[in-house]
Motif scaffolding. Structure first.
Motif, PDB file in Angstrom:
ATOM      1  N   MET B 118       0.833  -1.200   0.000  1.00 19.90           N
ATOM      2  CA  MET B 118       0.000   0.000   0.000  1.00 19.90           C
ATOM      3  C   MET B 118       0.874   1.258   0.000  1.00 19.90           C
ATOM      4  O   MET B 118       0.448   2.322  -0.446  1.00 19.90           O
ATOM      5  CB  MET B 118      -0.935   0.012   1.206  1.00 19.90           C
ATOM      6  CG  MET B 118      -2.165  -0.861   1.027  1.00 19.90           C
ATOM      7  SD  MET B 118      -3.256  -0.751   2.468  1.00 19.90           S
ATOM      8  CE  MET B 118      -4.222  -2.253   2.261  1.00 19.90           C
ATOM      9  N   GLY B 119       2.094   1.134   0.507  1.00 21.45           N
ATOM     10  CA  GLY B 119       3.014   2.261   0.478  1.00 21.45           C
ATOM     11  C   GLY B 119       3.397   2.662  -0.940  1.00 21.45           C
ATOM     12  O   GLY B 119       3.902   3.754  -1.177  1.00 21.45           O
ATOM     13  N   LEU B 120       3.148   1.760  -1.891  1.00 21.33           N
ATOM     14  CA  LEU B 120       3.469   2.045  -3.291  1.00 21.33           C
ATOM     15  C   LEU B 120       2.237   2.439  -4.094  1.00 21.33           C
ATOM     16  O   LEU B 120       2.262   2.461  -5.324  1.00 21.33           O
ATOM     17  CB  LEU B 120       4.105   0.802  -3.940  1.00 21.33           C
ATOM     18  CG  LEU B 120       5.486   0.424  -3.411  1.00 21.33           C
ATOM     19  CD1 LEU B 120       5.925  -0.912  -3.973  1.00 21.33           C
ATOM     20  CD2 LEU B 120       6.492   1.502  -3.778  1.00 21.33           C
ATOM     21  N   SER B 121       1.142   2.745  -3.383  1.00 14.13           N
ATOM     22  CA  SER B 121      -0.123   2.970  -4.091  1.00 14.13           C
ATOM     23  C   SER B 121      -0.020   4.113  -5.097  1.00 14.13           C
ATOM     24  O   SER B 121      -0.643   4.075  -6.151  1.00 14.13           O
ATOM     25  CB  SER B 121      -1.241   3.244  -3.093  1.00 14.13           C
ATOM     26  OG  SER B 121      -0.966   4.409  -2.366  1.00 14.13           O
ATOM     27  N   ARG B 122       0.804   5.108  -4.787  1.00 13.00           N
ATOM     28  CA  ARG B 122       0.943   6.224  -5.710  1.00 13.00           C
ATOM     29  C   ARG B 122       1.570   5.759  -7.023  1.00 13.00           C
ATOM     30  O   ARG B 122       1.146   6.153  -8.112  1.00 13.00           O
ATOM     31  CB  ARG B 122       1.813   7.296  -5.070  1.00 13.00           C
ATOM     32  CG  ARG B 122       1.854   8.617  -5.780  1.00 13.00           C
ATOM     33  CD  ARG B 122       2.692   9.580  -4.983  1.00 13.00           C
ATOM     34  NE  ARG B 122       2.071   9.913  -3.714  1.00 13.00           N
ATOM     35  CZ  ARG B 122       1.123  10.840  -3.588  1.00 13.00           C
ATOM     36  NH1 ARG B 122       0.713  11.504  -4.633  1.00 13.00           N
ATOM     37  NH2 ARG B 122       0.592  11.102  -2.431  1.00 13.00           N
ATOM     38  N   GLU B 123       2.563   4.890  -6.901  1.00  9.61           N
ATOM     39  CA  GLU B 123       3.248   4.405  -8.097  1.00  9.61           C
ATOM     40  C   GLU B 123       2.375   3.393  -8.856  1.00  9.61           C
ATOM     41  O   GLU B 123       2.347   3.380 -10.086  1.00  9.61           O
ATOM     42  CB  GLU B 123       4.568   3.756  -7.684  1.00  9.61           C
ATOM     43  CG  GLU B 123       5.479   3.484  -8.862  1.00  9.61           C
ATOM     44  CD  GLU B 123       6.727   2.728  -8.447  1.00  9.61           C
ATOM     45  OE1 GLU B 123       7.194   2.930  -7.317  1.00  9.61           O
ATOM     46  OE2 GLU B 123       7.221   1.942  -9.266  1.00  9.61           O
ATOM     47  N   LEU B 124       1.663   2.563  -8.104  1.00  5.87           N
ATOM     48  CA  LEU B 124       0.865   1.522  -8.753  1.00  5.87           C
ATOM     49  C   LEU B 124      -0.400   2.076  -9.394  1.00  5.87           C
ATOM     50  O   LEU B 124      -0.875   1.542 -10.397  1.00  5.87           O
ATOM     51  CB  LEU B 124       0.493   0.438  -7.738  1.00  5.87           C
ATOM     52  CG  LEU B 124       1.656  -0.453  -7.298  1.00  5.87           C
ATOM     53  CD1 LEU B 124       1.254  -1.309  -6.109  1.00  5.87           C
ATOM     54  CD2 LEU B 124       2.128  -1.331  -8.434  1.00  5.87           C
ATOM     55  N   GLY B 125      -0.936   3.141  -8.792  1.00  2.00           N
ATOM     56  CA  GLY B 125      -2.148   3.724  -9.355  1.00  2.00           C
ATOM     57  C   GLY B 125      -3.303   2.737  -9.330  1.00  2.00           C
ATOM     58  O   GLY B 125      -3.365   1.854  -8.479  1.00  2.00           O
ATOM     59  N   LEU B 126      -4.204   2.889 -10.272  1.00  2.00           N
ATOM     60  CA  LEU B 126      -5.396   2.041 -10.277  1.00  2.00           C
ATOM     61  C   LEU B 126      -5.111   0.672 -10.877  1.00  2.00           C
ATOM     62  O   LEU B 126      -5.588  -0.344 -10.391  1.00  2.00           O
ATOM     63  CB  LEU B 126      -6.517   2.706 -11.074  1.00  2.00           C
ATOM     64  CG  LEU B 126      -7.190   3.927 -10.454  1.00  2.00           C
ATOM     65  CD1 LEU B 126      -8.282   4.443 -11.369  1.00  2.00           C
ATOM     66  CD2 LEU B 126      -7.770   3.597  -9.095  1.00  2.00           C
ATOM     67  N   LEU B 127      -4.352   0.634 -11.947  1.00  2.00           N
ATOM     68  CA  LEU B 127      -4.321  -0.587 -12.751  1.00  2.00           C
ATOM     69  C   LEU B 127      -2.950  -1.205 -12.951  1.00  2.00           C
ATOM     70  O   LEU B 127      -2.846  -2.341 -13.363  1.00  2.00           O
ATOM     71  CB  LEU B 127      -4.912  -0.287 -14.137  1.00  2.00           C
ATOM     72  CG  LEU B 127      -6.424  -0.131 -14.140  1.00  2.00           C
ATOM     73  CD1 LEU B 127      -6.911   0.278 -15.504  1.00  2.00           C
ATOM     74  CD2 LEU B 127      -7.080  -1.444 -13.712  1.00  2.00           C
ATOM     75  N   ARG B 128      -1.869  -0.432 -12.670  1.00  2.00           N
ATOM     76  CA  ARG B 128      -0.555  -0.989 -12.965  1.00  2.00           C
ATOM     77  C   ARG B 128      -0.359  -2.281 -12.187  1.00  2.00           C
ATOM     78  O   ARG B 128      -0.617  -2.336 -10.980  1.00  2.00           O
ATOM     79  CB  ARG B 128       0.526   0.029 -12.579  1.00  2.00           C
ATOM     80  CG  ARG B 128       1.658   0.111 -13.582  1.00  2.00           C
ATOM     81  CD  ARG B 128       2.322   1.476 -13.541  1.00  2.00           C
ATOM     82  NE  ARG B 128       1.447   2.526 -14.035  1.00  2.00           N
ATOM     83  CZ  ARG B 128       1.409   3.758 -13.543  1.00  2.00           C
ATOM     84  NH1 ARG B 128       2.162   4.079 -12.513  1.00  2.00           N
ATOM     85  NH2 ARG B 128       0.605   4.649 -14.057  1.00  2.00           N
ATOM     86  N   PRO B 129       0.068  -3.346 -12.846  1.00  2.62           N
ATOM     87  CA  PRO B 129       0.222  -4.612 -12.140  1.00  2.62           C
ATOM     88  C   PRO B 129       1.372  -4.543 -11.130  1.00  2.62           C
ATOM     89  O   PRO B 129       2.327  -3.778 -11.328  1.00  2.62           O
ATOM     90  CB  PRO B 129       0.529  -5.614 -13.256  1.00  2.62           C
ATOM     91  CG  PRO B 129       1.033  -4.798 -14.390  1.00  2.62           C
ATOM     92  CD  PRO B 129       0.373  -3.460 -14.290  1.00  2.62           C
ATOM     93  N   VAL B 130       1.236  -5.327 -10.066  1.00  4.59           N
ATOM     94  CA  VAL B 130       2.298  -5.420  -9.066  1.00  4.59           C
ATOM     95  C   VAL B 130       3.402  -6.306  -9.637  1.00  4.59           C
ATOM     96  O   VAL B 130       3.190  -7.487  -9.868  1.00  4.59           O
ATOM     97  CB  VAL B 130       1.758  -6.016  -7.757  1.00  4.59           C
ATOM     98  CG1 VAL B 130       2.879  -6.174  -6.746  1.00  4.59           C
ATOM     99  CG2 VAL B 130       0.651  -5.141  -7.193  1.00  4.59           C
ATOM    100  N   ARG B 131       4.561  -5.709  -9.893  1.00  6.89           N
ATOM    101  CA  ARG B 131       5.647  -6.462 -10.513  1.00  6.89           C
ATOM    102  C   ARG B 131       6.653  -6.934  -9.470  1.00  6.89           C
ATOM    103  O   ARG B 131       6.609  -6.515  -8.315  1.00  6.89           O
ATOM    104  CB  ARG B 131       6.354  -5.591 -11.549  1.00  6.89           C
ATOM    105  CG  ARG B 131       5.467  -5.205 -12.706  1.00  6.89           C
ATOM    106  CD  ARG B 131       6.276  -4.679 -13.866  1.00  6.89           C
ATOM    107  NE  ARG B 131       5.417  -4.145 -14.901  1.00  6.89           N
ATOM    108  CZ  ARG B 131       4.695  -4.884 -15.742  1.00  6.89           C
ATOM    109  NH1 ARG B 131       4.745  -6.204 -15.666  1.00  6.89           N
ATOM    110  NH2 ARG B 131       3.926  -4.319 -16.646  1.00  6.89           N
ATOM    111  N   ALA B 132       7.552  -7.783  -9.937  1.00  2.94           N
ATOM    112  CA  ALA B 132       8.546  -8.358  -9.021  1.00  2.94           C
ATOM    113  C   ALA B 132       9.337  -7.256  -8.312  1.00  2.94           C
ATOM    114  O   ALA B 132       9.647  -7.363  -7.130  1.00  2.94           O
ATOM    115  CB  ALA B 132       9.485  -9.286  -9.791  1.00  2.94           C
TER     116      ALA B 132
END
Lengths: 401, 270
Positions: B118-132
């Motif tokens: 969740m700390g990366l929510s800004r980078e992940l945005g709505l749809l960007r997949p969670v990558r390695a």
């Protein structure tokens, strides 16, 4: 006949209804999960009950304009507007008065529903209103469902589902920790509003088939059912969609075989059956699994306590402890400890002595904090530390009692 | 003994206009009121860059409220906060917040890894997949607080101290320049307290700014560079040496601390 319905062999119309209800169920289950996780399940009840005056007023307006009062898109538009009014009332009351949200929900729900019933009663007395059939919006009905109605369900459901999946990250984040979400750039008020908008959309889409009284169940029951099976929010959403879809599909199929039965309550009862099964048999959070785990743990505690007593030469009075010792063959019926019991008691006593030594040791004492009576000492101390402790307390002693 | 006591603190003497522009957090004239009773009144605070500041004061003094108002979680009645010289709304990405542990439901269906992500929510945005690389980053943050082995655990299975460390890991994942923490040491075990303070000092060494609501007066001098004393009003602000004084503590806590206790705290520090 039910088998035919479930296998979509009941004819064109019943097939449409079952597929439409399934699509609605998937969307409602997934969307409702976010409401459930946000701990605002009951807001959906206020929203759904608030649709009723809108339905009646829309009918009256359409008749007054010289049209057909039963035109579905018009009725649904009316219901959406009054649902929005109800939602705004709840939000306003909670924010600007000292009323808690549950009280605001209770007030809004009953007032809107009461007003709706009055309007519906008035419509019944009108000549144009006698055949309106607006009361089917209360409990839902599949009778006389058209292809266009089923299409509305399918498309509406798919649209809401797509939006719910699109917004899942902010909705989960806000549900878990709204304060943090706000600081991380997710607007809590906007996310909450979007969640409610999705719930409103589901309510309006499902009004015809499930009915406004039961729609809350279709939103919430799948979510609480899914919660039994998983500890991850995204999986709860997916499972809730599955359970909701199943309930909608089976419920509508049953309803199609007996058109006199209202559809909403049947769908809800199917959902409830899934809930009860999950409540009982789910691993981890299920009632049976939890009870079983507790019993097993209780036995381990009793056995250990009993062995400590035996090792110290004390009699065992407690019945459960005695029974377990007898069953394991550690004790004979005449209260004499068996050879096997002696060996086990010696081991348990040795662990007790080890813990005591750990507590007294300067360097290891902090580790003793982890001992709760049932802690395996080998899981806390390293092999070297254990060897050091054993060196200090000497070899195992034979239990002579 | 009395002679050994530090001099009564005054303001640190720096001109306000100079520090305002570059201060990581500058609060001016902040009043927050629940109903018609101000929880905090006309607070000015200027956080020193690259330092650790403790906000201290008695229960109900408005410490958490001040933090929440600075973060925009609570709407102030008057006053404003700027972050690195600009309004908060434009600077959110530079701030990380660690809320009080008790503020969330720990039975929520989520795992330690999910919370860190969740700390990366800004980078992940709505749809960007969670990558390695996202998972690796979150795992590294969990590792910094000693929680990497618990990544798959449901958060309800953690002890209080472990929960607090997960919250800190989530904030670390944001890679922010200003860290605001609400009672990070409240009700945690000694090992967690050590782990957290090590991480906070690392953050400071990296030039980041830490502001924490703190309740344990006995560790203030050991952990922090600056203090901000509050009891609805600002009592004092400055370095531990100048502001953490017997007179200021007396003023902030009123009769709630025995005089002997205060002497001990302040003298223990010197």
């Amino acid at each position: 006949m039910l088998r035919d319905a479930l296998l979509l062999q009941m004819g064109y119309n019943a097939t449409l209804v079952a597929l439409g209800a399934a699509s609605l169920g998937v969307a409602a289950g997934a969307t409702g999960t976010f409401l459930f996780l946000r701990k605002r399940s009951l807001v959906s009840d206020a929203i759904s009950h608030a649709t009723l005056p809108g339905i009646g007023l829309a009918f009256l307006v359409m008749v007054a304009l010289g049209g057909d009062g039963r035109w579905l898109p018009g009725l649904l538009a009316g219901s959406a507007l009054s649902a929005l009014a109800g939602l705004l009332c709840v939000t306003w009351l909670t924010r600007h008065t000292r009323l808690a949200e549950d009280a605001a929900i209770g007030a809004v729900l009953s007032v809107f529903f009461g007003a709706g019933i009055v309007i519906l009663t008035v419509i019944q007395t009108l000549s144009s209103g006698r055949q309106a059939g607006l009361e089917t919006f209360l409990l839902g009905s599949t009778a006389g469902m058209l292809f266009s109605d089923a299409l509305t369900l399918a498309i509406g459901g798919a649209l809401v589902l797509a939006l719910a999946l699109l917004l899942r990250r902010p909705m989960i984040q806000v549900a878990f920790d709204p304060g943090y979400a706000e600081t991380a750039g997710t607007s809590v008020s906007r996310t909450d509003f979007l969640t409610m908008a999705l719930v409103m959309a589901i309510t309006v889409v499902g009004l015809k088939i499930v009915g406004l009284i039961m729609i809350v169940a279709l939103l919430i029951i799948p979510a609480v059912t899914a919660r039994f099976w998983t500890n991850r929010a995204e999986y709860v959403v997916a499972l809730a969609g599955l359970f909701g879809g199943l309930a909608g599909y089976v419920g509508a199929a049953i309803s199609a075989t007996a058109p006199a039965l209202p559809t909403g309550p049947i769908i809800v009862l199917i959902g409830f059956a899934l809930f009860v099964v999950s409540l009982l048999v789910a691993p981890g959070r299920g009632v049976l699994a939890a009870g079983l785990r507790y019993r097993r743990f209780q036995r381990r505690v009793h056995l250990r306590q009993g062995l400590i007593s035996l090792a110290q030469g004390q009699p065992v009075y407690e019945r459960m402890t005695r029974r377990l010792l007898l069953r394991e063959g550690f004790l004979r019926a005449d209260n004499v400890i068996t050879e096997e019991g002696r060996a086990r008691a010696a081991k348990v006593l040795r662990d007790e002595t080890r813990w005591q030594e750990v507590r007294r040791s300067d360097s290891l004492a902090p580790l003793a904090m982890q001992d709760n009576g049932m802690t395996d000492i080998a899981s806390v101390l390293t092999a070297d530390q254990l060897a050091e402790i054993d060196r200090r307390i000497g070899g195992p002693k034979r239990v002579t009692a | 003994m009395k002679d050994a006591m530090p001099q009564l603190a005054t303001d640190e003497g720096r001109p306000v206009a100079d520090t305002l522009a570059q201060s990581p957090l500058a609060i001016r004239g902040m009043t927050v009121s629940y109903g018609e009773e101000p929880a905090i009144f006309s607070i000015d605070l200027t956080a020193e860059p690259g330092a650790m500041t403790a906000i201290i004061g008695p229960n109900g003094a408005g410490k958490s409220t001040l933090l929440k108002a600075a973060l925009g979680i609570v709407r102030p009645l008057s006053g404003s906060a700027t972050v690195f010289g600009k309004p908060l709304a434009k600077q959110r990405a530079r701030i990380a917040y660690v809320p009080q542990r008790a503020s969330v439901d720990w039975d929520f269906p989520t795992t330690v890894m999910d919370v860190a992500l969740m700390g990366l929510s800004r980078e992940l945005g709505l749809l960007r997949p969670v990558r390695a690389r996202h998972v690796a980053h979150a795992l590294a943050c969990l590792d910094r607080v000693g929680m990497a082995d618990f990544a798959d655990r449901q958060i309800g299975q953690l002890s209080g101290g472990q929960q607090q460390r997960v919250f800190l890991a989530r904030a670390l994942a944001q890679d922010a320049e200003l860290y605001l923490l609400d009672e990070p040491f409240a009700g945690v075990d000694a090992a967690t307290e050590r782990a957290i303070i090590v991480v906070l000092k690392e953050l400071r060494a990296e030039g980041r700014t830490v502001v924490a609501v703190h309740h344990d007066l006995s560790t203030v001098a050991q952990y922090f560079d600056n203090v901000f004393l509050i009891n609805r009003r600002k009592i004092a602000e400055g370095s531990v040496e100048t502001a953490f004084t017997a007179a200021n503590l007396q003023e902030a806590y009123g009769g709630r601390l025995a005089t002997g206790q205060i002497d001990q705290l302040v003298l223990g520090m010197v």
